[in-house]
Scaffold this active site. Structure first.
Site, PDB file in Angstrom:
ATOM      1  N   PHE A   1     -13.907   1.779   4.769  1.00 27.30           N
ATOM      2  CA  PHE A   1     -12.684   1.312   3.593  1.00 27.30           C
ATOM      3  C   PHE A   1     -13.028   1.593   2.351  1.00 27.30           C
ATOM      4  CE2 PHE A   1     -11.986  -1.493   0.586  1.00 27.30           C
ATOM      5  CZ  PHE A   1     -11.011  -2.486   1.486  1.00 27.30           C
TER       6      PHE A   1
ATOM      7  N   ASP B   1      -5.197   1.797  11.417  1.00 24.76           N
ATOM      8  CA  ASP B   1      -6.103   1.164  10.958  1.00 24.76           C
ATOM      9  C   ASP B   1      -6.396   1.170  12.323  1.00 24.76           C
ATOM     10  OD1 ASP B   1      -9.103  -0.126  11.591  1.00 24.76           O
ATOM     11  OD2 ASP B   1      -8.582   0.191   9.551  1.00 24.76           O
TER      12      ASP B   1
ATOM     13  N   GLY C   1       0.808  -0.962   0.236  1.00 24.52           N
ATOM     14  CA  GLY C   1       0.169  -0.252  -0.157  1.00 24.52           C
ATOM     15  C   GLY C   1       1.101   1.317  -0.431  1.00 24.52           C
TER      16      GLY C   1
END
Ligand code: IMP
Ligand code: MG
Length: 188
Positions: free
Chosen positions: A155, A106, A47
């Site tokens: 999300f 997160d 990512g």
């Protein structure tokens, strides 16, 4: 790719990202003004890729690059497994100043695992840079030293963030359309 059918709402534009990345690069260069050896940037695959690249190109100082691959999502929209280190650094970071470059924090579990692992390699210092921070989702005791944007608990996709390995190459950050995703998943 300009946009995609699974994008519900763009929350951070390409221009906002690029401006913020430039600010972070200046801030971090100033912070490390007097270090003796080149800063080591550790990108957390996959990512981090666009953020890492844009940030590095705007960072006006000597730096070395390293990568790690940590699996925590397995392609789902919720973290389903304990984070596992699948691919470790090539280089030695002993005595070096390192910055871990993440796409998003997160729960913080991935980072706790990573930082514990990196500490064993005895760097001089470890700092954390993340583009996005879902602060409201944190369960592990860890915070970024620098973050680009605080984001709501949705999300997200784009600018490195994926849904089942696609949508990483959108130039913005967007909320994914979970209704469409669920419909797709029910079909398969
Ligand atoms: P944590 O261990 O819960 O902090 O999870 C961090 C990792 O989960 C990040 O490095 C991302 O790869 C992934 N992640 C967290 N939120 C999202 C999201 O909204 N979209 C896509 N990937 C996410
Ligand atoms: Mg990640």
């Amino acid at each position: 790719m300009k946009t995609h059918d699974l994008v519900k709402e763009i929350i951070i534009s390409e221009e906002q990202i690029q401006n913020r990345v430039a600010e972070l690069a200046t801030e971090i260069r100033n912070y490390y003004q007097s270090i003796e050896q080149p800063l080591v940037l550790i990108g957390i695959l996959r990512g981090c890729l666009p953020f890492f690249s844009d940030f590095m190109m705007k960072l006006d100082m000597e730096c070395a690059v390293e990568f790690m691959y940590v699996e925590s999502y397995a392609g789902q929209t919720e973290a389903v497994i304990e984070p596992r280190i699948k691919f470790d650094l090539f280089g030695d970071i002993k005595g070096r100043d390192v910055v871990v470059v993440e796409d998003i924090i997160d729960s913080g579990k991935t980072l706790v695992k990573l930082v514990d692992h990196l500490k064993q390699k005895q760097p001089k210092s470890i700092k954390i840079l993340t583009l996005l921070d879902k602060k409201s989702k944190r369960t592990a005791p860890i915070e970024a030293d620098w973050f680009g944007f605080e984001v709501p608990d949705h999300f997200l996709v784009g600018y490195g963030l994926d849904y089942q390995e696609i949508l990483r190459n959108l130039p913005f950050v967007a909320i994914a359309d979970l209704d469409k995703i669920k419909a797709l998943e029910n079909k398969s």
